[in-house]
Design a protein around this motif. Structure first.
Motif, PDB file in Angstrom:
ATOM      1  N   ILE A  53       0.836  -1.201   0.000  1.00  0.00           N
ATOM      2  CA  ILE A  53       0.000   0.000   0.000  1.00  0.00           C
ATOM      3  C   ILE A  53       0.874   1.256   0.000  1.00  0.00           C
ATOM      4  O   ILE A  53       0.587   2.224  -0.715  1.00  0.00           O
ATOM      5  N   ARG A  54       1.938   1.243   0.778  1.00  0.00           N
ATOM      6  CA  ARG A  54       2.831   2.398   0.810  1.00  0.00           C
ATOM      7  C   ARG A  54       3.458   2.655  -0.557  1.00  0.00           C
ATOM      8  O   ARG A  54       3.600   3.809  -0.978  1.00  0.00           O
ATOM      9  N   ALA A  55       3.821   1.604  -1.258  1.00  0.00           N
ATOM     10  CA  ALA A  55       4.437   1.769  -2.574  1.00  0.00           C
ATOM     11  C   ALA A  55       3.457   2.390  -3.568  1.00  0.00           C
ATOM     12  O   ALA A  55       3.824   3.282  -4.352  1.00  0.00           O
ATOM     13  N   VAL A  56       2.205   1.939  -3.549  1.00  0.00           N
ATOM     14  CA  VAL A  56       1.203   2.487  -4.465  1.00  0.00           C
ATOM     15  C   VAL A  56       0.913   3.946  -4.134  1.00  0.00           C
ATOM     16  O   VAL A  56       0.840   4.806  -5.024  1.00  0.00           O
ATOM     17  N   LEU A  57       0.758   4.274  -2.863  1.00  0.00           N
ATOM     18  CA  LEU A  57       0.477   5.660  -2.485  1.00  0.00           C
ATOM     19  C   LEU A  57       1.653   6.577  -2.789  1.00  0.00           C
ATOM     20  O   LEU A  57       1.458   7.739  -3.175  1.00  0.00           O
ATOM     21  N   ALA A  58       2.859   6.093  -2.627  1.00  0.00           N
ATOM     22  CA  ALA A  58       4.028   6.905  -2.959  1.00  0.00           C
ATOM     23  C   ALA A  58       4.035   7.295  -4.435  1.00  0.00           C
ATOM     24  O   ALA A  58       4.451   8.395  -4.811  1.00  0.00           O
ATOM     25  N   ALA A  59       3.540   6.379  -5.283  1.00  0.00           N
ATOM     26  CA  ALA A  59       3.493   6.653  -6.720  1.00  0.00           C
ATOM     27  C   ALA A  59       2.276   7.479  -7.113  1.00  0.00           C
ATOM     28  O   ALA A  59       2.369   8.376  -7.965  1.00  0.00           O
TER      29      ALA A  59
END
Length: 267
Positions: A53-59
């Motif tokens: 989830i953190r990776a998707v939100l960072a992008a």
């Protein structure tokens, strides 16, 4: 098109990614489980879901903040000060024992107010979501959602009452109030975690209470219950998340519940 339409679409994408990770680890023979400093369990699925989830939100939302149960706080950098709050697996104890009642909780806060919530329970094949002004819905995905609504039950004698466990109520000096509610309501059951709140939002039960919660436990639940027509406060009557306790109801029963549980017994 509602104000939070794009955010809801993103929340469902986050849930899709989370579900893919969590379902692959559910009942896995090599699931790794450790104890956190507070002695609650955490599995490799909890941490993997939050990383995804953190990776998707960072992008997708690099300016938004993020608070997650496993990896803590990332302050917002955008002017709007928006913050996502995530519980990667709510119901970890169920998850590690193979019980299918667990979910990923995803919330969006503006000025510390929950404005969007999504609960995805892939082992149950169901999601629930709500956003301010957009109502509350449930179904397999965004396209297949149907509106949900709390019940119209107006008397405790006809109400289905739900709670998490009795331990916190004993420690908080509110056991007498809890036992009174169990006696005076039509039915009482401890479904626990997210599930009681979602059954409340669907009108399948009428009250759900918990004495102590973290922000990631509660933030996603609030918009779903309130957009379904319910009321969600803490034990003092302040709008949730408040002090971290939870009293969620269909509305007509709320004042009575607060009167019975809001004040601990004298010691």
């Amino acid at each position: 098109m509602t104000r939070y339409a794009d955010d809801l679409a993103l929340a469902h994408l986050l849930a899709d990614r989370a579900d893919a990770v969590s379902t692959a680890r559910f009942r896995a023979l090599d699931l790794r489980v450790e104890a956190k400093p507070d002695l609650t369990p955490v599995s490799d699925a909890d941490t993997a879901v939050e990383r995804e989830i953190r990776a998707v939100l960072a992008a997708r939302r690099p300016g938004d903040g993020l608070l997650g149960e496993e990896y803590g706080e990332q302050p917002p950098t955008g002017a709007a000060g928006r913050r996502w709050v995530v519980d990667p697996i709510d119901g970890t104890k169920n998850f590690i024992r193979g019980v299918p009642v667990w979910a990923t909780l995803i919330a969006l806060l503006e000025a510390d107010r929950p404005v969007l919530g999504l609960v995805s329970a892939p082992a149950l094949g169901r999601r629930w979501w709500g956003a301010l002004g957009a109502g509350a819905h449930a179904g397999p995905d965004l396209a297949g959602g149907t509106p949900i609504r709390v019940s119209g039950v107006g008397r405790l004698a006809d109400a289905s009452f739900c709670y998490s466990s009795l331990d916190g109520w004993i420690a908080g000096g509110r056991l007498d109030g809890m036992l009174g509610l169990m006696r005076d309501t039509w039915r009482s059951r401890a479904y626990g975690d997210f599930y009681g709140y979602m059954l409340l939002a669907e009108g399948a039960l009428d009250v759900m209470v918990e004495p102590e919660l973290s922000l990631w436990d509660i933030a996603a639940l609030v918009p779903i219950v309130t957009e379904a027509g319910g009321v969600f406060t803490d034990l003092t009557g302040r709008p949730a998340p408040g002090d971290g306790s939870a009293v969620a109801s269909n509305g007509p029963l709320h004042a009575d519940i607060l009167a019975r549980l809001g004040r601990p017994a004298a010691r």
